[in-house]
Structure formats: C-alpha cells, structure tokens
Scaffold this motif. Structure first.
Motif, PDB file in Angstrom:
ATOM      1  N   ALA A 138       0.807  -1.225   0.000  1.00  0.00           N
ATOM      2  CA  ALA A 138       0.000   0.000   0.000  1.00  0.00           C
ATOM      3  C   ALA A 138       0.837   1.271   0.000  1.00  0.00           C
ATOM      4  N   GLY A 139       1.876   1.324   0.807  1.00  0.00           N
ATOM      5  CA  GLY A 139       2.701   2.531   0.851  1.00  0.00           C
ATOM      6  C   GLY A 139       3.350   2.824  -0.494  1.00  0.00           C
ATOM      7  N   ALA A 140       3.990   1.813  -1.061  1.00  0.00           N
ATOM      8  CA  ALA A 140       4.627   1.975  -2.368  1.00  0.00           C
ATOM      9  C   ALA A 140       3.588   2.240  -3.452  1.00  0.00           C
TER      10      ALA A 140
ATOM     11  N   ARG B  13       1.388   5.481  -7.482  1.00  0.00           N
ATOM     12  CA  ARG B  13       0.159   5.729  -8.253  1.00  0.00           C
ATOM     13  C   ARG B  13      -0.413   7.127  -8.040  1.00  0.00           C
ATOM     14  N   PHE B  14      -0.294   7.643  -6.796  1.00  0.00           N
ATOM     15  CA  PHE B  14      -0.928   8.913  -6.461  1.00  0.00           C
ATOM     16  C   PHE B  14       0.060   9.984  -6.003  1.00  0.00           C
ATOM     17  N   ALA B  15       1.359   9.692  -6.086  1.00  0.00           N
ATOM     18  CA  ALA B  15       2.407  10.618  -5.641  1.00  0.00           C
ATOM     19  C   ALA B  15       2.178  11.075  -4.206  1.00  0.00           C
TER      20      ALA B  15
ATOM     21  N   SER C 123       0.427   7.528   5.669  1.00  0.00           N
ATOM     22  CA  SER C 123       0.048   7.172   7.039  1.00  0.00           C
ATOM     23  C   SER C 123      -1.407   7.517   7.318  1.00  0.00           C
ATOM     24  N   LEU C 124      -1.850   8.681   6.857  1.00  0.00           N
ATOM     25  CA  LEU C 124      -3.241   9.082   7.071  1.00  0.00           C
ATOM     26  C   LEU C 124      -4.214   8.204   6.292  1.00  0.00           C
ATOM     27  N   VAL C 125      -3.852   7.833   5.074  1.00  0.00           N
ATOM     28  CA  VAL C 125      -4.711   6.950   4.277  1.00  0.00           C
ATOM     29  C   VAL C 125      -4.861   5.606   4.977  1.00  0.00           C
ATOM     30  N   LEU C 126      -3.763   5.081   5.494  1.00  0.00           N
ATOM     31  CA  LEU C 126      -3.826   3.789   6.174  1.00  0.00           C
ATOM     32  C   LEU C 126      -4.593   3.884   7.492  1.00  0.00           C
ATOM     33  N   LEU C 127      -4.473   5.014   8.177  1.00  0.00           N
ATOM     34  CA  LEU C 127      -5.272   5.233   9.380  1.00  0.00           C
ATOM     35  C   LEU C 127      -6.759   5.274   9.023  1.00  0.00           C
ATOM     36  N   ALA C 128      -7.092   6.020   7.978  1.00  0.00           N
ATOM     37  CA  ALA C 128      -8.487   6.093   7.522  1.00  0.00           C
ATOM     38  C   ALA C 128      -8.983   4.711   7.101  1.00  0.00           C
TER      39      ALA C 128
ATOM     40  N   PHE D 179      -9.794   4.386  -1.164  1.00  0.00           N
ATOM     41  CA  PHE D 179      -9.299   3.513  -0.095  1.00  0.00           C
ATOM     42  C   PHE D 179     -10.341   3.375   1.014  1.00  0.00           C
ATOM     43  N   ALA D 180     -11.042   4.452   1.331  1.00  0.00           N
ATOM     44  CA  ALA D 180     -12.088   4.389   2.362  1.00  0.00           C
ATOM     45  C   ALA D 180     -13.236   3.484   1.910  1.00  0.00           C
TER      46      ALA D 180
END
Length: 180
Positions: free
Chosen positions: A19-21, A26-28, A35-40, A93-94
């Motif tokens: 996911a991080g890579a 993909r989205f720069a 970190s925020l995307v994974l938290l969400a 992602f959400a």
C-alpha cells in the motif's frame, strides 16, 4: 467456503501488501499522507465491521458475503480508473476499507451456520486461509509492483476476487459436506 477467504485476502493484499509503495507510485502520496490513508482505512474498516451484523441479520449469510465481494470489485475498478489525485485515493481507499471490514465476520458466521458441529475446525481452517491469502497476495504485489508498476495492480486483484466469487457461489449451491 474457506477458499473464498483465501482468495479474497489474496486479492486485497495484492494492493494492500504494498500500500505505501502503491500510494506513492500511483498517487504521488508523501509519507505523511500514506500514514493518514492507512489510518483512515483502519477506521473505516471498523465501521464496515460494525455494519456487518446488521447487514447479516437483514440479508442472511450468503447474500451478505456477496455485498463485500461486489464492493471490493467496485473498489478495485475505481483504483484502476482513478485519476492520480490524493483526495480520490483517500475516498477510494475508504470505500475499499468499508467492504474489507464487512467481509470477515459474516464469513465466519456463515461457516458456523453451515456446519455448526465443525465450527472449531472450520474457523481454524478459515484463519489459516486468511493468513495464506495475505501472504500470497503480498508476494504477488511485491513481485508485480517493480515490473508492472502500480497502475495495473488493482486490475490484477480482480482475478482472485472473481475466483473468490465463483467459490462463494459454488458454496451456496453444493451440499454442506462438500463445500470448499
């Protein structure tokens, strides 16, 4: 039936395992956004899990499992087609996270419902399938990302997801003793 678990987790971890890579390529997305995307993802996944009992009560086992399978497919298509925008990445992602959270509890409940006298063995097999699927998907994602790039990963995740859907449909049509 546990084949469904294995394949759903393999599909998801083709993307989530990297996911991080993936988000960066993909989205720069910078590290702080990742970190925020994974938290969400985690928070929305909890919401999906909380909704699972209501949906299961309303639709029953087999139809409830069909809902996250369809939602995951839509999420992977959306990730494939999404423009390279961080707000879009967060939204998709959400969406994905909700259906990820919606899958496991109904899947386990359905296993117990199908063969209550074998629930211990089925839940153990399901847990093994879960970890095997996570490992398989992560392996595929980590091998494919460097050679193919981030863009096609969600589209490739649709293949094991389609196989998971076929396994689920087959499990609704066969006698309990021969379910996968």
């Amino acid at each position: 039936m546990v084949t469904t678990t294995l394949l759903v987790l393999a599909a998801q971890f083709i993307v989530y395992g990297v996911a991080g890579a993936y988000l960066q390529a993909r989205f720069a997305a910078p590290q702080s956004v990742i970190s925020l995307v994974l938290l969400a993802f985690g928070v929305v996944g909890i919401i999906g899990n909380a909704a699972a009992a209501r949906i299961y009560g309303r639709l029953g086992g087999a139809r409830t499992i069909a809902v996250p399978l369809a939602g995951l497919a839509i999420g992977f298509v959306a990730l494939t087609a999404a423009p390279p925008s961080i707000p879009v990445a967060v939204a998709v992602f959400a969406f994905w996270a909700f259906f990820n959270g919606l899958f496991m509890a109904p899947q386990q409940a359905r296993l117990v419902e199908l063969l209550p006298e074998q629930r211990g063995m089925l839940l153990a097999a399901n847990a093994s399938a879960l970890y095997l699927g996570m490992s398989l998907g992560s392996l595929l994602g980590s091998r494919l990302l460097p050679s193919l790039g981030a863009g096609p990963l969600p589209a490739l995740a649709l293949l094991p997801l389609a196989l998971a859907t076929a396994a689920h449909v087959a499990s609704t049509r066969t006698p309990a003793l021969v379910r996968n």
